[in-house]
Design a protein around this motif. Structure first.
Motif, PDB file in Angstrom:
ATOM      1  N   ALA A 120       0.684  -1.368  -0.128  1.00 24.31           N
ATOM      2  CA  ALA A 120      -0.136   0.092  -0.138  1.00 24.31           C
ATOM      3  C   ALA A 120       0.735   1.193   0.005  1.00 24.31           C
ATOM      4  O   ALA A 120       0.565   2.167  -0.704  1.00 24.31           O
ATOM      5  CB  ALA A 120      -1.134   0.035   1.239  1.00 24.31           C
ATOM      6  N   LEU A 121       1.924   1.272   0.738  1.00 19.37           N
ATOM      7  CA  LEU A 121       3.146   2.338   0.778  1.00 19.37           C
ATOM      8  C   LEU A 121       3.466   2.687  -0.655  1.00 19.37           C
ATOM      9  O   LEU A 121       3.610   3.838  -0.898  1.00 19.37           O
ATOM     10  CB  LEU A 121       3.977   2.298   1.950  1.00 19.37           C
ATOM     11  N   ASP A 122       3.759   1.416  -1.485  1.00 17.61           N
ATOM     12  CA  ASP A 122       4.470   1.668  -2.499  1.00 17.61           C
ATOM     13  C   ASP A 122       3.367   2.374  -3.608  1.00 17.61           C
ATOM     14  O   ASP A 122       3.724   3.414  -4.285  1.00 17.61           O
ATOM     15  CB  ASP A 122       4.792   0.150  -3.292  1.00 17.61           C
ATOM     16  N   ARG A 123       2.200   1.799  -3.434  1.00 16.34           N
ATOM     17  CA  ARG A 123       1.168   2.358  -4.528  1.00 16.34           C
ATOM     18  C   ARG A 123       0.822   3.949  -3.887  1.00 16.34           C
ATOM     19  O   ARG A 123       0.634   4.726  -4.853  1.00 16.34           O
ATOM     20  CB  ARG A 123       0.030   1.515  -4.602  1.00 16.34           C
ATOM     21  N   MET A 137      11.415   4.543  -3.612  1.00 19.37           N
ATOM     22  CA  MET A 137      11.041   3.370  -3.421  1.00 19.37           C
ATOM     23  C   MET A 137      11.829   2.645  -4.484  1.00 19.37           C
ATOM     24  O   MET A 137      11.571   2.022  -5.780  1.00 19.37           O
ATOM     25  CB  MET A 137       9.401   3.061  -3.955  1.00 19.37           C
ATOM     26  N   THR A 138      13.212   2.350  -4.266  1.00 20.16           N
ATOM     27  CA  THR A 138      14.108   1.545  -4.993  1.00 20.16           C
ATOM     28  C   THR A 138      14.080  -0.059  -4.579  1.00 20.16           C
ATOM     29  O   THR A 138      13.361  -0.288  -3.640  1.00 20.16           O
ATOM     30  CB  THR A 138      15.420   2.037  -4.633  1.00 20.16           C
ATOM     31  N   ASN A 139      14.565  -1.006  -5.399  1.00 19.42           N
ATOM     32  CA  ASN A 139      14.599  -2.361  -5.221  1.00 19.42           C
ATOM     33  C   ASN A 139      15.144  -2.606  -3.757  1.00 19.42           C
ATOM     34  O   ASN A 139      14.846  -3.300  -2.992  1.00 19.42           O
ATOM     35  CB  ASN A 139      15.356  -3.111  -6.483  1.00 19.42           C
ATOM     36  N   LYS A 140      16.400  -1.662  -3.501  1.00 21.46           N
ATOM     37  CA  LYS A 140      17.184  -2.138  -2.360  1.00 21.46           C
ATOM     38  C   LYS A 140      16.210  -1.810  -0.924  1.00 21.46           C
ATOM     39  O   LYS A 140      16.226  -2.454   0.037  1.00 21.46           O
ATOM     40  CB  LYS A 140      18.490  -1.340  -2.288  1.00 21.46           C
ATOM     41  N   MET A 141      15.471  -0.409  -1.198  1.00 19.64           N
ATOM     42  CA  MET A 141      14.701   0.071   0.038  1.00 19.64           C
ATOM     43  C   MET A 141      13.484  -0.879   0.090  1.00 19.64           C
ATOM     44  O   MET A 141      13.409  -1.305   1.311  1.00 19.64           O
ATOM     45  CB  MET A 141      14.239   1.465  -0.361  1.00 19.64           C
ATOM     46  N   PHE A 215      -3.417   1.981   7.956  1.00 23.64           N
ATOM     47  CA  PHE A 215      -2.636   2.726   6.978  1.00 23.64           C
ATOM     48  C   PHE A 215      -3.159   2.101   5.603  1.00 23.64           C
ATOM     49  O   PHE A 215      -3.116   2.963   4.814  1.00 23.64           O
ATOM     50  CB  PHE A 215      -1.370   2.594   7.167  1.00 23.64           C
ATOM     51  N   ILE A 216      -3.153   1.007   5.519  1.00 28.32           N
ATOM     52  CA  ILE A 216      -3.801   0.395   4.168  1.00 28.32           C
ATOM     53  C   ILE A 216      -5.043   1.188   3.599  1.00 28.32           C
ATOM     54  O   ILE A 216      -5.053   1.634   2.502  1.00 28.32           O
ATOM     55  CB  ILE A 216      -3.984  -1.026   4.062  1.00 28.32           C
ATOM     56  N   VAL A 217      -6.111   1.328   4.597  1.00 31.58           N
ATOM     57  CA  VAL A 217      -7.177   1.911   4.039  1.00 31.58           C
ATOM     58  C   VAL A 217      -6.892   3.480   3.912  1.00 31.58           C
ATOM     59  O   VAL A 217      -7.546   3.928   2.946  1.00 31.58           O
ATOM     60  CB  VAL A 217      -8.419   1.739   5.322  1.00 31.58           C
ATOM     61  N   PHE A 218      -6.151   3.969   4.729  1.00 35.27           N
ATOM     62  CA  PHE A 218      -5.882   5.366   4.410  1.00 35.27           C
ATOM     63  C   PHE A 218      -5.231   5.560   2.953  1.00 35.27           C
ATOM     64  O   PHE A 218      -5.488   6.418   2.183  1.00 35.27           O
ATOM     65  CB  PHE A 218      -5.123   5.751   5.326  1.00 35.27           C
ATOM     66  N   SER A 219      -4.204   4.588   2.719  1.00 37.32           N
ATOM     67  CA  SER A 219      -3.568   4.726   1.699  1.00 37.32           C
ATOM     68  C   SER A 219      -4.529   4.552   0.313  1.00 37.32           C
ATOM     69  O   SER A 219      -4.410   5.494  -0.686  1.00 37.32           O
ATOM     70  CB  SER A 219      -2.504   3.641   1.592  1.00 37.32           C
ATOM     71  N   TYR A 220      -5.068   3.300   0.435  1.00 41.60           N
ATOM     72  CA  TYR A 220      -5.951   3.475  -0.962  1.00 41.60           C
ATOM     73  C   TYR A 220      -7.113   4.367  -1.035  1.00 41.60           C
ATOM     74  O   TYR A 220      -7.546   4.701  -2.086  1.00 41.60           O
ATOM     75  CB  TYR A 220      -6.590   1.782  -0.961  1.00 41.60           C
TER      76      TYR A 220
END
Length: 315
Positions: A120-123, A137-141, A215-220
């Motif tokens: 959800a943070l990524d989106r 949002m890198t692959n490493k992070m 947080f998921i609900v907030f994010s979407y």
């Protein structure tokens, strides 16, 4: 009733589905075995595709990789034992094996919840901060975040299991469930600390479930607000198409769990058979359905699979 402070139980009896007539044992064992093959095969396919296809080495697909790993691990931890119950009538689980299964069941469930939070943070970052997204949002992070979720959760769950182990088990050893979980095991404990151990575990479970969910609900919700503000239809469609798989996967995981918690707290009584069936459904169905969502609702994975399939046919 008098309880001793010494554990006298050396094994637990796994009942599986308590009200299931014996004539259906063979059918259920075959269905569970097919379910196991679907979980292992489907998620192994996703893991293999993401690992070997360099075009999929992106933050979103690294998250899918970790979700597939938790799904396949959960299936391996839970299904072989319940299949053995109905296939070979192997209902006994040693004391140590039962607590080990409990540890992995709850650890993998909490890890899955945290990885959905990272998804959800990524989106959220991709939609609201598109210019900074490649930097943040890198692959490493994403890999570091997922590994921290795995490592810290495994450490945290040691305390929950050791807390359950502190109870003496001296009279009952029949678990009315398909696998050893905290609630089913600790309710067999004796002594005056059973309620306290259950309360601590419930608080931990609610934090593991509700904190990421908030947080998921907030994010979407924020993403939908952002979509409504977009003037270009194509842009809206692109954002929604990239978020749809994540939303479906999140709903499959959280909706049944929330239903069980709400029904319990609102006073709705679920029978033992119903509770066991619902628990198995919300535990295992997402692990079966998620690879289908990855393949058919995620454009890049679908294109890679179609390309591989066509090349295979040409060859």
């Amino acid at each position: 009733m008098m309880y001793t402070n010494v554990t006298t139980i050396t094994f637990f009896v796994i009942t599986g589905f308590p009200g299931l007539p014996p004539k259906y044992y063979a059918l259920v064992s075959v269905l569970l075995f097919l379910l196991f093959l679907a979980i292992v095969g489907g998620n192994a396919l996703i893991i293999g595709v993401i690992t070997y296809e360099r075009t999929l080495h992106k933050p979103s697909y690294i998250i899918f990789f970790y979700l597939a790993m938790t799904d396949i691990s959960f299936g391996i931890v839970t299904l072989p034992k319940v299949i053995a119950v109905y296939w070979w009538n192997d209902v006994m689980s040693s004391f140590g094996a039962c607590f080990a299964q409990m540890y992995f069941v709850h650890s993998l469930g909490a890890i899955h919840s945290l990885i959905l939070l990272i998804m959800a943070l990524d989106r959220f970052a991709a939609v609201w901060f598109p210019l900074r997204y490649p930097v943040v949002m890198t692959n490493k992070m994403v890999s570091i975040a997922c590994n921290l979720c795995v490592g810290l959760t495994f450490i945290r769950m040691v305390g929950i299991v050791l807390h359950a182990l502190s109870l003496p088990y001296c009279n009952q050893n029949v678990i009315t469930q398909c696998y050893c979980d905290h609630l089913s095991v600790t309710q067999l404990g004796c002594g005056e600390n059973v309620v306290y151990v259950k309360t601590v575990a419930l608080g931990n479970a609610l934090v593991s479930l509700l904190a990421p969910l908030s947080f998921i609900v907030f994010s979407y919700s924020s993403i939908f607000v952002a979509v409504l503000k977009m003037s270009h239809t194509n842009r809206r469609y692109k954002v929604l198409s990239t978020c749809t798989p994540q939303i479906l996967i999140t709903c499959l995981y959280y909706v049944p769990r929330c239903f069980v918690y709400l029904s319990h707290n609102l006073g709705f009584s679920l029978g033992t058979d119903t509770r066991v069936v619902i628990t198995m459904m919300y535990s295992l169905i997402p692990a079966v359905v998620n690879p289908v969502i990855y393949c058919f609702k995620t454009k890049d994975i679908k294109e890679v699979l179609m390309k591989r399939f066509k090349n295979g046919r040409l060859n």
